[in-house]
Design an enzyme around this catalytic site. Structure first.
Site, mmCIF file in Angstrom:
data_model
loop_
_atom_site.group_PDB
_atom_site.id
_atom_site.type_symbol
_atom_site.label_atom_id
_atom_site.label_comp_id
_atom_site.label_asym_id
_atom_site.label_seq_id
_atom_site.Cartn_x
_atom_site.Cartn_y
_atom_site.Cartn_z
ATOM 1 N N ARG A 1 0.857 -1.325 -0.066
ATOM 2 C CA ARG A 1 -0.130 0.212 -0.294
ATOM 3 C C ARG A 1 0.970 1.204 0.051
ATOM 4 O O ARG A 1 0.542 2.399 -0.536
ATOM 5 C CB ARG A 1 -0.797 -0.057 1.263
ATOM 6 C CG ARG A 1 -1.947 -0.994 1.302
ATOM 7 C CD ARG A 1 -3.145 -0.884 0.213
ATOM 8 N NE ARG A 1 -4.152 -1.781 0.412
ATOM 9 C CZ ARG A 1 -4.802 -2.254 -0.774
ATOM 10 N NH1 ARG A 1 -4.520 -1.888 -2.019
ATOM 11 N NH2 ARG A 1 -5.604 -3.216 -0.487
ATOM 12 N N LYS B 1 -6.130 1.137 2.439
ATOM 13 C CA LYS B 1 -7.476 0.291 2.536
ATOM 14 C C LYS B 1 -7.256 -0.860 3.614
ATOM 15 O O LYS B 1 -6.058 -1.492 3.551
ATOM 16 C CB LYS B 1 -7.630 -0.382 1.172
ATOM 17 C CG LYS B 1 -8.916 -1.208 1.069
ATOM 18 C CD LYS B 1 -8.693 -1.818 -0.488
ATOM 19 C CE LYS B 1 -9.710 -3.123 -0.617
ATOM 20 N NZ LYS B 1 -9.504 -3.895 -1.630
#
Ligand SMILES: Nc1ncnc2c1ncn2[C@@H]1O[C@H](COP(=O)(O)OP(=O)(O)OP(=O)(O)O)[C@@H](O)[C@H]1O
Length: 611
Positions: free
Chosen positions: A360, A396
């Site tokens: 990420r 997320k």
């Protein structure tokens, strides 16, 4: 006896090695045995009276030792001579045959001519039906035949053995080569310690899952953000093959970095498309221990330096191929589980939240930027790297995370006192830096030196007593070191270390760049790089010439913003705010490389990168 054995060992010539010498000794021995066996036969005398057995008492007259009442002994002594020939198994059959023919001829002549009286006398005494001399000649000839057949059989077996031995040696060589190549494949497929685990357990049930938990591992994801724009399938680029070729060059260049001594703690995990994934702290000798900030700092610094080197390589490729690839990097540190999955084409991989977050950090990052997590920042904040807080980033599955951009290495002049002390306490002997990293006191050189001097993965590292600190000037201050470290240190000065032949296990499966380097066959890119270093400022400086994209609005929550007094001002020109006014540099606007490039071959794509 012992003395004789010792003396014999001093003999320079080896009997088994010289055929002529061996033959001479053999012949001498046979002749000696034959002579000893026959001397009595030649000298024996017939019984002059030759009375029948019923009237004469056949006894050995001890007064005449040459008397020969039983002529069978002549045949037996002949057999003794033949045995002397038979026991030398390695005597060529032709020689054996010649010797036997000579011996048997002598005997036949002896029996039939010179000693015939002995036989006729014996025949008359025992009244034999078949004359003994005929029987003796038959026996002599049959014995010759038997010895000859035996000799032929032995020679045939020896020749066959010889051929089998050659074949066996050849097969062994092939097997060794196959085993070596299998090992090479395995060691390219899996990290060395995992490959060793599988090799050690290959005869056990290898369907068992290999897995290993680590409490702290540094994970890096590096994506070439605009590769998908570059990739097109056209007739002109061989339906995209030329684009793939360039990607392969880039990835191979990144792989090549791993063969450098300073990056030995880093493991490549895999590539996913144009994303390169690597980790530090997986190898048993380079594990990051719990609560040991020193090893964590050293290993994460290695990872950070690896990222710098990747950027340099990419920049170099960009310049050689007139491209504008950008690297977006994400780094995280934390617990992971490593394992090998699959029975066919097994894959070594790492899993866990740490890996997800590292990914990420990459995917939410910015081109030409390295985004790191709070954990990485906490480990490296006292190391000579400049970070800038990015703020809260939506990740997320994790919510809002505070992340940092790794800006660059800190210049010696801009280091704060505590950072300097931190490095100085890590560097036990700065004088040795002259031999490290081309004599440049780079942050990694300092850290590596400190790390190399402590036992790997030892919990006492931080607490070990340190030798007296070097004078301040030696570190970053005055003298020759100062003049060397005035600019950003050129990392390319690192020496490529490769182990000897055994290292070919870790030699790349395809391309074999590491071995080529070892064999002093530098690629054209390397030579160009060296020239570039002489002509241009270090690539890490050039990297910052490229304008950076605008940072998305921060949401605050930074632990530490780069304060104006500690802010780093590089000596080369750059935009005031590196995150403002980014406009992707059009390919046409990139200045051609100063050194004239080799002419591209006629039909090939101009984008093709030549090594
Ligand atoms: N071992 C790994 N190798 C490569 N990528 C990994 C690995 N582990 C995790 N990732 C990447 O980390 C990212 C985050 O994973 P996570 O499981 O948190 O979310 P996800 O919902 O599965 O991801 P996405 O929505 O992007 O598919 C994913 O994009 C995944 O591809």
């Amino acid at each position: 006896m012992l003395l004789l054995a010792v003396r014999l060992r001093w003999i320079l010539w080896d009997v088994s090695q010289s055929f002529v010498l061996r033959l001479a000794i053999t012949m001498f021995t046979i002749v000696l045995v034959y002579t000893v066996a026959q001397v009595n036969v030649f000298t024996c005398l017939p019984d002059s009276t030759c009375l029948p057995l019923s009237t004469a008492n056949v006894t050995l007259d001890e007064s005449d030792h040459r008397a020969c009442p039983l002529p069978q002994y002549i045949v037996l002594s002949c057999a003794l001579g033949y045995l002397a020939v038979a026991i030398f198994l390695r005597l060529p059959i032709l020689l054996k045959a010649s010797l036997l023919v000579i011996m048997s001829t002598v005997y036949v002549l002896l029996i039939e001519l010179s000693h015939i009286e002995l036989f006729t006398c014996y025949d008359s005494r025992v009244r034999s039906v078949i004359p003994l001399h005929v029987l003796s000649v038959v026996e002599v000839l049959m014995f010759v035949l038997a010895v000859l057949l035996h000799g032929r059989q032995v020679e045939w077996t020896a020749r066959l053995d010889f051929l089998w031995q050659i074949q066996a040696n050849e097969e062994k060589r092939e097997m060794d080569a196959l085993q070596h190549s299998n090992k090479r494949i395995l060691f390219n497929l899996l990290p060395a310690h995992v490959a060793t685990h599988f090799l050690d357990n290959q005869f056990r049930n290898n369907m068992e899952l290999y897995h290993q938990s680590y409490s702290r591992v540094g994970v890096v994801f590096a994506s070439i953000t605009n590769y998908h724009e570059f990739y097109t399938e056209l007739d002109g680029n061989n339906q995209g093959v030329e684009c793939l070729r360039l990607l392969n060059e880039i990835i191979a260049d990144f792989d090549d970095l791993l063969s450098e001594e300073k990056f030995k703690a880093i493991d490549k995990i895999k590539t996913v498309g144009s994303t390169y994934m690597a980790a530090v702290g997986l190898m048993p000798d380079y594990r990051i221990l719990d609560d040991d900030e020193t090893t964590a700092g050293v290993h994460l610094s290695t990872l950070v330096e690896f990222v710098f080197s990747m950027r340099e390589r990419l920049l170099n490729i960009n310049e050689n191929s007139y491209n504008n690839f950008m690297l977006r990097v994400g780094i995280n540190v934390g617990p992971v589980v490593a394992g090998v999955i699959g029975a066919r084409k097994p894959q070594y991989d790492i899993w866990g939240n740490t890996v997800n977050v590292a990914s990420r950090m990459d995917s939410t990052g910015l081109p030409n930027h390295t985004q790191v997590t709070e954990e990485v920042y906490q480990v490296l904040k006292n190391y000579p790297y400049e970070f800038q807080c990015r703020g809260k980033v939506k990740v997320k599955g994790k919510g809002d995370m505070t992340t940092y951009f790794l800006i660059d290495r800190k210049q010696p002049g801009t280091l704060r006192v505590e950072e300097l002390n931190n490095i100085r306490s890590n560097a036990n002997n700065v004088n040795n830096l002259n031999s490290l990293y081309g004599g440049v006191a780079t942050p990694l050189a300092l850290l590596h030196q400190q790390h190399d001097q402590m036992p790997p993965s030892h919990p006492q590292i931080g607490g070990a007593p340190r030798p007296p600190r070097p004078p301040r000037d030696d570190l970053y201050g005055g003298g020759a070191a100062a003049s060397r470290t005035n600019r950003l240190p050129p990392l390319r000065e690192a020496v490529h270390h490769m182990s000897g032949n055994g290292a070919c296990e870790s030699e790349p499966l395809l391309g074999g760049q590491a071995c080529k380097r070892n064999g002093k066959k530098a690629s054209s890119v390397e030579r160009e790089q060296e020239l570039m270093q002489q002509q241009q400022p270090p690539p890490s400086q050039q990297f910052f010439h490229q304008q950076a994209p605008v940072v998305p609005p921060h949401k605050g929550g930074c632990i530490r913003q780069a304060s104006p007094e500690t802010k780093y001002h590089p000596p080369w020109p750059r935009t005031q705010n590196p995150y403002c006014g980014f406009s992707p540099q059009p390919v046409d606007s990139i200045k051609p490389y100063l050194k004239p490039l080799p002419k591209p071959p006629g039909k090939e794509s101009p984008n093709r990168h030549h090594r």
